[in-house]
Design a protein around this motif. Structure first.
Motif, PDB file in Angstrom:
ATOM      1  N   ARG A   1       0.835  -1.208   0.000  1.00 57.83           N
ATOM      2  CA  ARG A   1       0.000   0.000   0.000  1.00 57.83           C
ATOM      3  C   ARG A   1       0.867   1.255   0.000  1.00 57.83           C
ATOM      4  N   THR A   2       1.920   1.251   0.802  1.00 56.56           N
ATOM      5  CA  THR A   2       2.810   2.411   0.869  1.00 56.56           C
ATOM      6  C   THR A   2       3.437   2.693  -0.494  1.00 56.56           C
ATOM      7  N   ARG A   3       3.895   1.640  -1.159  1.00 55.55           N
ATOM      8  CA  ARG A   3       4.501   1.811  -2.488  1.00 55.55           C
ATOM      9  C   ARG A   3       3.458   2.290  -3.500  1.00 55.55           C
ATOM     10  N   ILE A   4       2.258   1.760  -3.394  1.00 54.24           N
ATOM     11  CA  ILE A   4       1.185   2.142  -4.321  1.00 54.24           C
ATOM     12  C   ILE A   4       0.859   3.623  -4.180  1.00 54.24           C
ATOM     13  N   LEU A   5       0.685   4.081  -2.947  1.00 54.45           N
ATOM     14  CA  LEU A   5       0.369   5.496  -2.723  1.00 54.45           C
ATOM     15  C   LEU A   5       1.461   6.393  -3.285  1.00 54.45           C
ATOM     16  N   ARG A   6       2.712   5.979  -3.068  1.00 50.79           N
ATOM     17  CA  ARG A   6       3.838   6.774  -3.561  1.00 50.79           C
ATOM     18  C   ARG A   6       3.837   6.822  -5.093  1.00 50.79           C
ATOM     19  N   LYS A   7       3.639   5.675  -5.726  1.00 47.63           N
ATOM     20  CA  LYS A   7       3.675   5.620  -7.182  1.00 47.63           C
ATOM     21  C   LYS A   7       2.508   6.378  -7.819  1.00 47.63           C
ATOM     22  N   LEU A   8       1.357   6.352  -7.147  1.00 48.66           N
ATOM     23  CA  LEU A   8       0.181   7.039  -7.692  1.00 48.66           C
ATOM     24  C   LEU A   8       0.180   8.532  -7.355  1.00 48.66           C
ATOM     25  N   GLY A   9       1.027   8.913  -6.408  1.00 47.73           N
ATOM     26  CA  GLY A   9       1.074  10.307  -6.015  1.00 47.73           C
ATOM     27  C   GLY A   9      -0.108  10.727  -5.166  1.00 47.73           C
ATOM     28  N   VAL A  10      -0.629   9.782  -4.358  1.00 52.27           N
ATOM     29  CA  VAL A  10      -1.745  10.082  -3.456  1.00 52.27           C
ATOM     30  C   VAL A  10      -1.297   9.806  -2.030  1.00 52.27           C
ATOM     31  N   GLU A  11      -2.094  10.272  -1.062  1.00 55.04           N
ATOM     32  CA  GLU A  11      -1.655  10.186   0.325  1.00 55.04           C
ATOM     33  C   GLU A  11      -2.570   9.367   1.224  1.00 55.04           C
ATOM     34  N   SER A  12      -3.689   8.905   0.717  1.00 49.02           N
ATOM     35  CA  SER A  12      -4.619   8.162   1.565  1.00 49.02           C
ATOM     36  C   SER A  12      -5.447   7.199   0.726  1.00 49.02           C
ATOM     37  N   ASN A  13      -6.156   6.296   1.411  1.00 50.94           N
ATOM     38  CA  ASN A  13      -7.045   5.369   0.708  1.00 50.94           C
ATOM     39  C   ASN A  13      -8.146   6.123  -0.028  1.00 50.94           C
ATOM     40  N   ALA A  14      -8.635   7.198   0.593  1.00 46.54           N
ATOM     41  CA  ALA A  14      -9.695   7.984  -0.039  1.00 46.54           C
ATOM     42  C   ALA A  14      -9.215   8.583  -1.360  1.00 46.54           C
ATOM     43  N   GLU A  15      -7.988   9.096  -1.364  1.00 41.05           N
ATOM     44  CA  GLU A  15      -7.432   9.659  -2.596  1.00 41.05           C
ATOM     45  C   GLU A  15      -7.182   8.549  -3.620  1.00 41.05           C
ATOM     46  N   LEU A  16      -6.792   7.366  -3.141  1.00 42.13           N
ATOM     47  CA  LEU A  16      -6.592   6.227  -4.042  1.00 42.13           C
ATOM     48  C   LEU A  16      -7.909   5.872  -4.725  1.00 42.13           C
ATOM     49  N   VAL A  17      -8.995   5.850  -3.945  1.00 44.67           N
ATOM     50  CA  VAL A  17     -10.310   5.533  -4.512  1.00 44.67           C
ATOM     51  C   VAL A  17     -10.693   6.561  -5.575  1.00 44.67           C
ATOM     52  N   MET A  18     -10.466   7.833  -5.278  1.00 43.85           N
ATOM     53  CA  MET A  18     -10.780   8.880  -6.250  1.00 43.85           C
ATOM     54  C   MET A  18      -9.932   8.727  -7.515  1.00 43.85           C
ATOM     55  N   TYR A  19      -8.663   8.367  -7.326  1.00 44.66           N
ATOM     56  CA  TYR A  19      -7.787   8.117  -8.482  1.00 44.66           C
ATOM     57  C   TYR A  19      -8.362   6.981  -9.331  1.00 44.66           C
ATOM     58  N   ALA A  20      -8.767   5.886  -8.661  1.00 50.24           N
ATOM     59  CA  ALA A  20      -9.289   4.710  -9.364  1.00 50.24           C
ATOM     60  C   ALA A  20     -10.566   5.046 -10.131  1.00 50.24           C
ATOM     61  N   ILE A  21     -11.425   5.854  -9.545  1.00 47.72           N
ATOM     62  CA  ILE A  21     -12.661   6.264 -10.214  1.00 47.72           C
ATOM     63  C   ILE A  21     -12.346   7.174 -11.393  1.00 47.72           C
ATOM     64  N   ARG A  22     -11.438   8.094 -11.187  1.00 49.75           N
ATOM     65  CA  ARG A  22     -11.083   9.057 -12.232  1.00 49.75           C
ATOM     66  C   ARG A  22     -10.498   8.349 -13.459  1.00 49.75           C
ATOM     67  N   HIS A  23      -9.725   7.285 -13.225  1.00 51.56           N
ATOM     68  CA  HIS A  23      -9.115   6.547 -14.337  1.00 51.56           C
ATOM     69  C   HIS A  23      -9.961   5.351 -14.760  1.00 51.56           C
ATOM     70  N   LYS A  24     -11.191   5.274 -14.230  1.00 44.49           N
ATOM     71  CA  LYS A  24     -12.149   4.226 -14.603  1.00 44.49           C
ATOM     72  C   LYS A  24     -11.633   2.828 -14.314  1.00 44.49           C
ATOM     73  N   ILE A  25     -10.819   2.714 -13.272  1.00 45.59           N
ATOM     74  CA  ILE A  25     -10.339   1.405 -12.816  1.00 45.59           C
ATOM     75  C   ILE A  25     -11.450   0.709 -12.051  1.00 45.59           C
ATOM     76  N   VAL A  26     -12.201   1.500 -11.298  1.00 43.19           N
ATOM     77  CA  VAL A  26     -13.426   1.017 -10.638  1.00 43.19           C
ATOM     78  C   VAL A  26     -14.516   2.025 -10.933  1.00 43.19           C
ATOM     79  N   HIS A  27     -15.751   1.590 -10.725  1.00 39.85           N
ATOM     80  CA  HIS A  27     -16.888   2.486 -10.971  1.00 39.85           C
ATOM     81  C   HIS A  27     -17.247   3.235  -9.699  1.00 39.85           C
ATOM     82  N   GLY A  28     -17.531   4.503  -9.815  1.00 37.66           N
ATOM     83  CA  GLY A  28     -17.896   5.299  -8.662  1.00 37.66           C
ATOM     84  C   GLY A  28     -19.344   5.083  -8.231  1.00 37.66           C
TER      85      GLY A  28
END
Length: 212
Positions: free
Chosen positions: A185-212
């Motif tokens: 998780r730590t590596r993922i957040l760093r690579k995605l440039g986000v700081e929390s799970n909430a930001e990760l979820v928003m990233y995933a929705i924005r890139h259509k990796i998951v549906h919002g």
């Protein structure tokens, strides 16, 4: 005859594929495996023309299994199956060494066509995934979205975090320690440039990796 090895941890899904392919004169499900270890044992013991491999199995995922499979069976056609959108996962699959990628909600005719394609030594992607791959190939590496730089394990962990699965439950599903999940998780957040799970979820929705 195209002899197929079906690798999936759901008995009903394996049975469904066996029944589906039984109607085809040029192919059949020769054997089944429930996990990566059983898959490798079956491949060592009998000849197959195609492996249908589930991406998200309990324990080692299909993506994580690709290096081991390719090390022993470098020319074995492998068609990865997943519930995740092809336009997001296909590039990861091909980079991992798969011959093709297909979502589990594909029509039966497309699956049968895909099996024939990879058995003939060709690659198979849906038209949407193929277009996405062409666009990405034409782009410089710096233009690639950050999630395409994740490892197979990191990609799987990212998807589960984005789906709201706890780190403890992710560890249980993947048969790895919570500490290992936390490190991923730590590596993922760093690579995605986000700081929390909430930001990760928003990233995933924005890139259509998951549906919002």
């Amino acid at each position: 005859m195209i002899r197929v090895l079906v690798v999936d941890d759901h008995t009903i899904f394996r049975s469904g594929l066996r029944k589906l392919l039984s109607d085809e004169a040029d192919m059949r499900v020769e054997d089944e495996a429930r996990d990566v270890g059983e898959m490798l044992t079956k491949l060592r013991g009998a000849p197959f023309e195609v492996v249908l491999l589930d991406v998200s199995m309990t324990g080692r995922s299909g993506l994580e299994a690709m290096p081991s499979l390719r090390a022993e069976f470098p020319k074995m056609p492998v068609l990865l199956l997943s519930m995740y959108p092809a336009e997001q996962y296909a590039v990861v699959a091909l980079r991992a060494g798969a011959s093709g990628y297909l979502t589990k909600d594909a029509e039966a005719e497309e699956l049968i066509h895909a099996i024939r394609e990879v058995a003939a030594g060709r690659r198979y992607l849906s038209s949407i995934a193929a277009q996405r791959l062409l666009l990405q190939t034409a782009s410089a590496d710096d233009d690639q979205p950050p999630h395409h730089k994740l490892s197979a394990r990191e990609h799987q962990v990212m998807l589960m975090i984005a789906q709201g699965i706890s780190l403890t439950d992710i560890g249980k599903k993947m048969f790895i320690s919570v500490k290992t999940v936390s490190s991923s998780r730590t590596r993922i957040l760093r690579k995605l440039g986000v700081e929390s799970n909430a930001e990760l979820v928003m990233y995933a929705i924005r890139h259509k990796i998951v549906h919002g």
